[in-house]
Design a protein around this motif. Structure first.
Motif, mmCIF file in Angstrom:
data_model
loop_
_atom_site.group_PDB
_atom_site.id
_atom_site.type_symbol
_atom_site.label_atom_id
_atom_site.label_comp_id
_atom_site.label_asym_id
_atom_site.label_seq_id
_atom_site.Cartn_x
_atom_site.Cartn_y
_atom_site.Cartn_z
ATOM 1 N N ILE A 81 0.841 -1.205 0.000
ATOM 2 C CA ILE A 81 0.000 0.000 0.000
ATOM 3 C C ILE A 81 0.876 1.255 0.000
ATOM 4 C CG2 ILE A 81 -1.660 1.345 1.347
ATOM 5 C CD1 ILE A 81 -2.837 -1.346 2.290
ATOM 6 N N TRP A 84 2.219 1.696 -3.398
ATOM 7 C CA TRP A 84 1.198 2.286 -4.271
ATOM 8 C C TRP A 84 1.139 3.801 -4.065
ATOM 9 C CZ3 TRP A 84 -3.011 5.293 -3.071
ATOM 10 C CH2 TRP A 84 -3.913 5.539 -4.111
ATOM 11 N N TYR A 106 -7.378 5.446 -11.703
ATOM 12 C CA TYR A 106 -6.595 4.416 -11.035
ATOM 13 C C TYR A 106 -5.100 4.694 -11.232
ATOM 14 C CZ TYR A 106 -11.070 1.969 -11.347
ATOM 15 O OH TYR A 106 -12.399 1.637 -11.273
ATOM 16 N N GLY A 110 2.172 -0.618 -10.713
ATOM 17 C CA GLY A 110 2.420 -1.998 -10.312
ATOM 18 C C GLY A 110 3.782 -2.514 -10.735
ATOM 19 N N PHE A 195 -7.762 5.342 -3.304
ATOM 20 C CA PHE A 195 -7.207 3.994 -3.231
ATOM 21 C C PHE A 195 -8.313 2.982 -3.491
ATOM 22 C CE2 PHE A 195 -6.146 0.194 -0.642
ATOM 23 C CZ PHE A 195 -4.988 -0.193 -1.312
ATOM 24 N N PHE A 200 -6.402 -2.798 -6.567
ATOM 25 C CA PHE A 200 -5.164 -3.079 -5.832
ATOM 26 C C PHE A 200 -5.036 -4.576 -5.558
ATOM 27 C CE2 PHE A 200 -3.182 -3.925 -1.710
ATOM 28 C CZ PHE A 200 -1.923 -3.366 -1.884
ATOM 29 N N ARG A 204 -1.825 -6.738 -7.038
ATOM 30 C CA ARG A 204 -0.641 -6.550 -6.185
ATOM 31 C C ARG A 204 -0.350 -7.702 -5.207
ATOM 32 N NH1 ARG A 204 0.618 -0.985 -6.816
ATOM 33 N NH2 ARG A 204 -0.481 -0.309 -8.677
#
Length: 428
Positions: A81, A84, A106, A110, A195, A200, A204
Motif C-alpha cells: 500500500i 502504491w 486508477y 504496479g 485507493f 489493488f 498486487r
C-alpha cells in the motif's frame, strides 16, 4: 428527481442469482477453503499425494497460524500500500460505471512495485544466501491462514461499507441476501479516497507474493541439491515471472475486465486474489522443491515453444481488444471489422476476435500446460492448475455469454453467427 430515485436507478435491484444462489455460495466457500488447504497437506515432503495417515498426522500437529506470520503478512500488505502511494505512476481512467459516464481514476505503478520487491529479494538472497528464504517457505501454512483471515475481514469491510453513503453497487451483488451479497460482492468500487481496494487486490498482493513464493521454493531446491537448480524449476520460475511481469507491463488492461467493470468485490474475488492465486498457482514450484525433475534439452525446448505460442495468442488478443476499446482509431485496429450494436458499442469480428469469442482464454490455457508439464509425470496433483483453469475459463465464458445476450440481444445472436467458436478455433 429525488436522491432516493436517483440512487435506485443507479443501483438497480433486479438481478439473477449466480452459482446457484446462497446455497451455492456457501458450498463454494467451503470447497475452495478445503482445496487450498488440502493441496498443502496432500502434496508435500511426505508424498504427493501423501498417505492419509500422514495427512491426518500433519493436520493434528500443524501450526495453522502464529502471531509472527500474521504480522508478517500485514507488513506485506502495508508495504504494498505504501508502494502504491509513494512510487510514481500514471493515473488512468477506467471505463464508465454508470449512465452518466462516470469514470474513476486508477494509479498504475504496479511494475515499479514488483521491480522494487524483486530487487529487495534479490539483494537479500545475494547478501545472506538462498537459506535466508526459509523465512518464507517454512511459513507457507501460517502465511496462507493469515491471508485467508485477512480476505474474510476485507470482504466484511466492503460489504458493511456498501451501506454507508451513496455507493455504486454491483447489479449481481444487490440481492438482499447477506451471505450471497457478501460472497459475490455488493460494492462495485470499494475505495478509501483514491485507493481502489479491488484493483489493488486484483494485481498486487497475490500476484507478487506468488513470485516471491516461487523464488523461495527455488532457493529451497538449491539448498537441497547442494547448489543446483533443475531446468524444470528454471522453466516454472521464468514462466510464472514472465506472466506476472507482463500483467504489470499491461496493468491498465485490467480496467476493462469483467472483474473490474461488472463484478462486485466480495469474498469470491478477495479470496481469489489474496489466497487462491499465491497459494495454489505456485504448486509446481513447491512440488519441484521436494521432488526435483531434470527435463533435458528436447522436452525443455518443446515446453518453451508451447509457452511462447500461448503467450503470443494471449497477449496479442488482449492487447488488440484493449486498443480497440480505448483507441479505435489506432492504425493497428482501425481497419478491423466489427458489428455496430443498438447500444452504440461495437463488437469485434476480425483479427484475433474473429477466430473465437475468447481467443485470450485459449492462449492462457496453453500457457497453463507449459507451467505444469515441467513437473513431469510422477504425480497428477501438480496438474491441478491446468484442470481447474479449464473449468474456470468455461465458467467465465458462460457468465460472459449470458451477460452479453442480455446486454446486446439480437446483436449478440448476430455476433455468434459470425464468430462461431467459443474458445478454441475449429474445435470449441
Amino acid at each position: 428527481m429525488s436522491k432516493k430515485v436517483e440512487a435506485d436507478k443507479r443501483n438497480p435491484k433486479k438481478f439473477q442469482y449466480e452459482f446457484f444462489g446462497p446455497i451455492g455460495a456457501a458450498i463454494i466457500v467451503v470447497l475452495t477453503t478445503t482445496v487450498v488447504f488440502g493441496l498443502y497437506f496432500g502434496c508435500n515432503e511426505n508424498g504427493c499425494p501423501a498417505h492419509p495417515q500422514k495427512i491426518l498426522s500433519m493436520i493434528q500437529n500443524a501450526k495453522f497460524i502464529d502471531v509472527y506470520s500474521f504480522q508478517l503478512y500485514l507488513c506485506w500488505l502495508g508495504a504494498l500500500i505504501l508502494a502504491w502511494h509513494f512510487l510514481p505512476g500514471e493515473w488512468v481512467k477506467g471505463v464508465p460505471i454508470d449512465e452518466k459516464g462516470t469514470r474513476l481514476q486508477y494509479k498504475m505503478n504496479g511494475f515499479a512495485t514488483i521491480s522494487l520487491v524483486l530487487g529487495i529479494a534479490s539483494g537479500f538472497i545475494y547478501m545472506k544466501g538462498p537459506e535466508c528464504m526459509e523465512l518464507i517457505w517454512s511459513r507457507f501454512l501460517p502465511l496462507m491462514t493469515s491471508a485467508y483471515v485477512v480476505s474474510i475481514l476485507i470482504s466484511f469491510y466492503c460489504y458493511i461499507s456498501s451501506f454507508i453513503g451513496q455507493k455504486h453497487l454491483a447489479e449481481g451483488g444487490n440481492s438482499g441476501n447477506l451471505l450471497y451479497d457478501w460472497f459475490i460482492g455488493r460494492l462495485l468500487n470499494p475505495r478509501i479516497g483514491n485507493f481502489d481496494i479491488k484493483v489493488f487486490s486484483e494485481l498486487r498482493p497475490g500476484l507478487i507474493l506468488w513470485i516471491v513464493f516461487d523464488i523461495a521454493f527455488a532457493c529451497r531446491q538449491y539448498v537441497m541439491l547442494n547448489g543446483r537448480i533443475t531446468d524444470s524449476m528454471v522453466l516454472v520460475l521464468v514462466f510464472h515471472s514472465w506472466y506476472v511481469l507482463d500483467s504489470f507491463v499491461c496493468e491498465s488492461a485490467v480496467l476493462t475486465t469483467m472483474d473490474v467493470t461488472t463484478d462486485g468485490f466480495g469474498y469470491m474475488l478477495c479470496f481469489g486474489d489474496l489466497v487462491w492465486v499465491p497459494f495454489t498457482y505456485g504448486l509446481q514450484a513447491r512440488y519441484l522443491s521436494y521432488y526435483p525433475v531434470d527435463l533435458g534439452v528436447g522436452f525443455t525446448t518443446a515446453i518453451i515453444f508451447l509457452q511462447l505460442l500461448g503467450y503470443y495468442i494471449f497477449r496479442g488478443s488482449n492487447s488488440q481488444k484493449n486498443e480497440f476499446r480505448n483507441n479505435p482509431t489506432d492504425p493497428s485496429v482501425k481497419n478491423l471489422k466489427y458489428i455496430q450494436t443498438k447500444r452504440g458499442t461495437r463488437l469485434l469480428i476480425d483479427g484475433w476476435w474473429g477466430k473465437s469469442r475468447h481467443m485470450n482464454y485459449f492462449g492462457d490455457w496453453l500457457m497453463a500446460w507449459a507451467w505444469c508439464l515441467p513437473v513431469g509425470f510422477g504425480s497428477a496433483i501438480p496438474y491441478f492448475y491446468v484442470a481447474y483453469f479449464a473449468v474456470l475459463l468455461l465458467h467465465r465464458y458462460g457468465r460472459d455469454d449470458h451477460k452479453c445476450r442480455e446486454k446486446y440481444g439480437d446483436d449478440w445472436k448476430k455476433y455468434c453467427q459470425v464468430v462461431k467458436y467459443r474458445i478454441i478455433p475449429y474445435i470449441y
